[in-house]
Structure formats: C-alpha cells, structure tokens
Enzyme design. Structure first.
Site, PDB file in Angstrom:
ATOM      1  N   MET A   1       0.838  -1.205   0.000  1.00  0.00           N
ATOM      2  CA  MET A   1       0.000   0.000   0.000  1.00  0.00           C
ATOM      3  C   MET A   1       0.872   1.255   0.000  1.00  0.00           C
ATOM      4  SD  MET A   1      -3.042  -0.198  -0.402  1.00  0.00           S
ATOM      5  CE  MET A   1      -4.078  -1.621  -0.627  1.00  0.00           C
ATOM      6  N   CYS A   2       0.286   2.303  -0.392  1.00  0.00           N
ATOM      7  CA  CYS A   2       1.014   3.549  -0.460  1.00  0.00           C
ATOM      8  C   CYS A   2       0.015   4.666  -0.173  1.00  0.00           C
ATOM      9  CB  CYS A   2       1.597   3.757  -1.859  1.00  0.00           C
ATOM     10  SG  CYS A   2       2.642   2.381  -2.440  1.00  0.00           S
TER      11      CYS A   2
END
Lengths: 274, 274, 274, 274
Positions: free
Chosen positions: C1-2
């Site tokens: 995830m970012c």
C-alpha cells in the site's frame, strides 16, 4: 530512542538474532513493544567479530529501515560469529541520518551502542574537545551524542585502541563516563531527561547499562542466558526480549550488566549516580 | 580537492551551469582539467535561492557521483534562480562520504563551500569548540574541516544567522577566518599544505578566496563577468573555466574576490596573510 | 500500500502539501490513518511542473523514509508550482526499494502514481512485452507493477510522449488500462486482490481512479476543491484527507475522477469494469 | 564497461582480492588499465560463499564508488571464503544506478556477472518474456541487459534454481546463451557492438567468457593459477591482471574458460559463434 542487542556465545548467524526471532530487530524496527518510539527506521547497524581472522570487528550499517535492506538480508544468514551486536535507530530531530551516525561505532577492538539521549550537544562537544587527545578527536566521524559519549569513554581507558582490555576496566570506564554525563547534566541544570543505555564489547566480554535522570525515563534493558556448560553458554542482552521464551531477565533501572568472557553475568548498581 | 562554482545574475537554470557547459561540473567530476585530483566523485551539491519565496537557500546534495544522479538530472532543468552554487567533492581519506559532509553548507541565509584542505582536524575542532557559541556548535552536522571553518567564519559575524549581511562584513569575517587558520597552522608547525579556497554567498553577494600555504599549493580560481548593463550583468566564479569562452579571468594566488549585489567584482590581496 | 496526493491550482510550495498539513504525507509515512498499512517508509517521491520553463515535470524521489530526507526538507519550501504530486511508498515483499521503483514515474509530460497492487508480475510483464513498442519498453527502469501498468497505459495513447494530451484521451486510456488489468486478472483466475488506484497528470489536468477486485479491497481516495473563481480554484486529490478541514469528498469505490484544466471535477463510474 | 574478478581456491579474505593487489578492483574503479572506460564508479558488488553454512551465496552491492564504501572497507577483511566474486560498474547512459542493477546477480546457488553491452534492450526484453517461465520472470529486479541475459541463461538449465549443477551443463547453457544473443543481434542487423564477457559460478566451479561482435570489440579477460597441489590450488579470473606477478594468462578473444571444482582450467573456443 533506539533498540539494540548484543550476543556472546557459540557462533550463530546474524539472521538468528535479527530476522528469525518473533520480536527480532527487524520487528522492533517497525513495532517496538517496550519503547515510546515504536518506529526505529532511521538506519540500522550490525557488528560482529571473526576472532580467527582479526581481533577487530566488522561493521555493516546503513541508513535504510532494516526491513528493506537487501544487503543485510543476503549476508546475515551467511555470517556466523561468536560475538554479534545489532541496532535499529530512531533519530532525534537534530542528528542527521547518515551511515556515520548509525550504531554500532567502532574504535580499535571495541563496538559501542546507545539507546537514549544526551541533551545539550554543545556542552558535550566542548567536554570532548577538552578531554580527548588528538587521536581520539580525529576519529569522530559523525555528530551524535552517542559518538561523543564513546569518545569520553575512551578517555577513561588506559590504552583505548590497544588489545586485551579487561572487562573490569571497561566497567570502570563506563561508570566514569556515566558520572561525567551526570555531572555535565546537573551543572547545566538541564531539564530534558538524560538517558544512558550504553553497550560496549570487545567481542569477548561486554558491559551494558540502564540508566536515566530522572530514573523513570530509563529505557528498558533485558538479558537472557542459555546453556549450563561454559562452552555452550550464551548471553543475549537486548533492549527488549526477542521472544516470549523463558529466561528473559529485566535489568534494574539504574544498573550495569557485566558479561565476562566465560559468559557469566553480573549486575552492578548505578543507583549512587542517580 | 574539489571543484566549485557560484553564479549571481539574471535567473538561469541549474542545468546551464552544471550540465550544459563543455567543462561544466559534471565534466569536472570525472575529468577536472586544472586540478591534481581529476576525479571528484565523492558526492556533490547544489544550492540556490528563490528570493521571491524566502531569503534562505535550498540545498540538494548527495553522495553519488554527480554524473549518475537522476534527481539532479531531472530537477536541474526545471529550477531557475538568480543565485546558484554547485560543488563536486573529492574526499580525503579521513572524512567520510555522507550527505552532511557534502558542500554547500547552509546556515541561515548563507551557503559555504571549500576547495582545499585544513590539516590537523583535532586542532581545528578544539578551536571551534572554544570559540563558537552553543547555537553554532549544535548546528554542526558532519566532521569536515570545511564545516569547522564555516563555524569559525560565523563567529566573526556580528549576527551570523540574521539577514541583511553586508558584503564588506562577509569579506572581513572571511579574512579573519583565514588569519585564524593560518595562525593555527603556524603555531602547530604543520608541514602539510593549508589550502583555503572558500566561497560564501547570501544569494545577493559573494566572497571567494584563493589562498594556500605554501602559496604554490593554492588550488585554481577563475571568474567571468558578462553583460554591460546592471540588470543583465552576471558573474560566475569557478574553480576552473567552464568553457573556452572569452572573458575568463584567473584570480591571483593569494586573493579574495568580492562580488557585490550590483555584480561588480573586486579583487583584494591576501598576500599579507601568506 | 502507499499514499499519494496530487494538486492543481494557484502555485503553492511543496511544503504546503507534504509538511504543513496535520495529516500531510510526512505524517502518513509513519501513521497513515485510512490504510491497513500504517507505515509507508519504503521511499517517497515528489513531482512538479514549472510551466514557464518546460512542459516536462521535475521529479525528485529517494529510498529513505520521507520524514528523514534533508534534501526534501530543504527544497520543498523553496519550490512553488501550480501542479504538484507526491507519494510515500510501502513496498510489497518482492519489489526492491530503489529510486527507480519509487513514484511518481515520468514519461514525456506525464507523471504517474499508484496505490495498490497488481498480483502476477510475470503475467503483467508478458503483456507489456507483447503490446508496448520498442521505445516504451526501453524506458522501463524498474520492475514494479506500477511501471508496467504505466507502460500499458501509454500504449493506449495516440502519441504518448508528445504534448497537448487531452484529458478525455487520458481518461479513455485509463479506462482501457483498467479493463486490460481486469481481463488479465480474470483470465488467470487470480485470487489475490487487484487494487488499481492510479493517478496521471500532465500538469494541467489529471485523472485518478479508485478501483479494486473485489470492490471492498479498494484503497481510499478523496478530493477537495477550494475557491469559487476559476483563477483561484484548486483541486487536491489524496489517498486520505490531509486535515480535518471541511470540503473533503470521498470517491466512490469504483470511480474515476477527472480534473480538467479549469479545475472542474467530474466523477465517472467504473462499476461496469468490476 | 565494467571490471570483474572471480576466485576459487583456499579461503582468502575479500580484502586480498579487492583492496590489497596493486591493481585490485578498488584501483580499477578509478583507473582501469585495460579498458576504454577508465572510471568504473557506478556501483560495485561482491558475492561469496560460506559452504559450511549454506550452498547459496551472500551478496553485498551498493551504488557508491567502491573506493569510498566504508561497509565494504570494514567487512572485507573479516570475511574469508573459498569462492569470491567482485565487480565494479561503469553504467551506460540508459541503465540506472541502483543496487539491483549492480553485479553480481544471484539466483539460487549461482552468481552472475557481465562486462560488456547488449544493445537493443526492447528486443532482449521480448526474448526474455517469451522464453522464461513465471518464476524466472518474476525474479527480475532491475532492467539491465545483464539480468536479462542471466534470465536467458537460466532457461537453458534443466533445473536452474536447484543445487548440484554440473560445470559442463553451465558451459553448455552459457554457449546457448551466447548463441541466442548473437542470433538476436544478427536478425536485427544491429550495428552497435555486442560484448559478452560473462561469468557464472556456483561457488565450486565457474564459467567465464570473452566474446564480442565484432571480435575486436571484446573486452579483456585474464586468469591466473597458483599452487601445484589440488588442495592448495587457486584460480583467479579477472578482467585485467591484479598485479605484475608472473602467471597471468590472457584469454583468447572468442573463448570460454571452465574452472572445475578441482580448479583445473580449460579454455574452449567460441570462434564458431563469431
């Protein structure tokens, strides 16, 4: 805040201390359990001894979070040593993140680590400039309180860069270093906490401290002994236990642990310094 | 040894100084032409001013050879400034290569660079520890002779971290800094050369020096003025000419260049310090 | 995830998006609030446009946690732009952390970011090798799903590296890219989630998506418009709100946001792809 | 262009190959003597085997010039191995400098290095995407010709990630890889030179090639055997001799060197591929 560990015993790989335990340093880097600072991702370092080759240690440290360092990931399982230290760093806001500010710090045969903070950098720098000789001063490669404290420590050894250091001499120099830091702190009427969880080893013995002013500020420190026989006995000192395994002891809030070459552990009080 | 440049004039992109000239800093990093050290690949840095936003400079520096830095390659052509400095480093064997040891060094509104060497690190550190106040001492982030000399320089300014520094005050402080370095050098009967090609700017004016003991050790220094009109006039100071274009002047071996806010250039002798 | 953000509007400094907001990207790097992955410390990147100099963007990205990057800390407050994107990365276990795998990715006038995951790297690589031309293939510099998806996206533009891209063409290519990813995913009967929160901009308009298979896996996406007048109107698109300020809208779970050059925002459903 | 070395023999420290010889890799990084590219400062790598711990190698590589890497400087003298490879890189203009593009490349028990260039990246990528299986494709972490060629090589092994690879199988796969590269090169009527100085080892045996189209473009390759007895015999293969010592042999311009587990050296012609 930071987290560290130091191992003395039969040779193990670096992986067995950093990657494999459920709460190994890789885990502590992102989710330390006994620290106000849960993230320790401002660099890391490992140091180890290959006594069959050299009395001086090898040091590998870098600025990345330990969890995404492929070099450590590749070499940690291929290096086996009877004396290993490792550290993950949470930098304060004024010390830059570069390799030379990562722990451990090496001088001669010694490795040095710190978990804590010494407020008043200018004060500390002046003390070091006044008391260290040219050789020790010129070896300073970063700007941390930790490296300054190491330099003070070395001034209390009779022959800091030579070999065959006696563990009692290390312990005496450690006590003097703490006393010196306490004096500086009190003279300046410094209000920020002084936190001095140090660890020094020459690959055969080690000294680790748990100490703070005020005492309740002291970071945690634990240790664990294994093995009944001298040859197989190991000692692991760590900011927090690496697992739920039995045998982990907690150091007293103002105490110094001495681990001798025979891996016996002695705890000495530092309460008189508090 | 190192190579540096400093530009004051109508806004240009960083690319026009670092990448585009035939002997721009990227070229000097791998094949400096007027330096004993042809390779300057131990890090680099650029600093620039955006006076419409802030009187304090922006600094981007890194440890890679400048020729393979994609960040600089991407941003250099998209940033335009009336005041730009850049530096490529050839580290000596005792100062580590990390960002905080790269040039330029920033303090308040000032940027500082160095091409040369001040032997005797312990001596210099002690001088700094004795003469700098707590604020300046605590700002030291690396361990280079350059940053120590910068700290000495700041002690000679009336209000080093404030704005509106007069170029004559910068020049006076620069002269005092050189004199201080010379005194330390001579008192210690140091035999290694003392090389003090400094450059300081506040984004409007700058002072650069060419000075060494013995004199023949002095690194090169050049400058070039362009444009007849005040608004369009620019001055470029550089360790070596960036091209074969006409108009490059060579600084005298013991001299200080002052470039004022109107981009007039004055050369003052430092021969009395030699 | 970012976590990512993209800004179009009157010029602001990078600091105003990354450092200053209470939940700016620096905060999200260590404590993201609307993401399963709270730590996004495997590198970061910023991209911005200086339209008065070039239609192509500047990109600065690095592997350190954004919170300890001194270069960004120094330059972010000195660069002002009408079009800025920024990203903090949480790498999955198989994509290495190096600059070329950090976001944003630049091609011609475009910047591209991704928050999510496309499982099945070999599948994706083959699709890219089959459909991209030599020029696009040779521009691939890392090995992430994100860069592969960008390359697919570019194959759906009539002239991907040229200027004057129409926002409707960007939106059409984006839809085709998502459809292509969905087809690959379904043909392979892939069981891991497909998460496709992309963002592309040419510095004047942008397209951002919120999409996942299954739908409940979709990462969050928000946007905020300010200013009643065309000249002063700004749009900020971000993985999560940067503050508690009023005006933040949440994108639907299968939707595409179009921000046109006049900074009007349109949301289009992607539910037919799900 | 790059420079590499590979050692098989009685255990030595990494220092004895990289730092100590007059023309060790540290020297070749700044002043290679038998290469058009004298500076090889775009990263470096070392790989070694600890057969008493694992059949898989350890790899340490980084983007700095090898001469200023303190980690290598510290650990190289403390690690002793019977099988060591090392490489210094001069990147071409289109392959970024990041760790994953540095050599050696590891797969299973193998280490792979390259000195040369395979023009036509898109062509090579397509060949890899078509011929490699999912596992091998997903292991690609960078974008170099070298890693693509390694992936082709692995497709020619019966069980590339397993143990107990036969040196003759390695040699056969190497020949097939070269033939495949030559075919691609000729089919495309590529005019730029094809340079294929590869080296692969499993820590017990190795295969190295000297080959180019046209032949006169081939980078240099040398080797040196020492010791009359099987137990004490060592073989060192290197792009250029590490010293003026007697015993260095030069490989023929189109040749493959096989070093078997007993450290006997055989040279086979590759002239039929030219």
């Amino acid at each position: 805040m930071c987290r560290y560990l130091a191992y003395l015993g039969p040779p193990v790989t670096i992986s067995e201390l950093v990657y494999k335990p459920p709460n190994g340093l890789v885990h502590q880097a992102s989710a330390a359990m006994r620290s106000l600072t849960r993230i320790n991702a401002d660099g890391f370092g490992v140091g180890w001894y290959a006594p069959e080759i050299s009395p001086e240690p090898a040091v590998f440290k870098d600025t990345s979070p330990v969890w995404n360092n492929y070099n450590l990931g590749s070499i940690a399982g291929k290096i086996r040593s009877p004396a290993i230290v490792a550290h993950v760093r949470a930098a304060n806001s004024y010390d830059p993140v570069h390799r030379e500010n990562c722990h451990p710090f090496a001088r001669g045969r010694l490795l040095w680590m710190h978990n804590g903070d010494i407020p008043g950098r200018a004060r500390l720098t002046r003390q070091v400039a006044q008391t260290a000789d040219d050789t020790l001063l010129a070896m300073i490669r970063g700007n941390t309180d930790t490296e300054m404290a190491l330099t003070l420590f070395l001034t209390h050894l009779s022959d800091p860069l030579a070999g065959d250091l006696d563990v009692d001499e290390l312990a005496a120099a450690m006590r003097q270093t703490l006393a010196e830091c306490v004096t500086l702190h009190r003279q300046a009427q410094e209000e920020r906490p002084l936190e001095l969880n140090f660890c020094v080893t020459d690959g055969r013995a080690l000294v680790a401290t748990r100490f703070a002013l005020p005492g309740e500020a002291s970071p945690t420190l634990h240790w664990r002994e294994t093995g009944p026989h001298r040859d197989g006995r190991s000692v692991l000192v760590a900011s927090e236990p690496l697992s739920d395994a039995a045998g982990w002891e907690e150091a007293a809030p103002a105490a110094m642990l001495l681990v001798r070459a025979d891996r016996s552990v002695e705890s000495r009080s530092l309460a008189d310094l508090a």
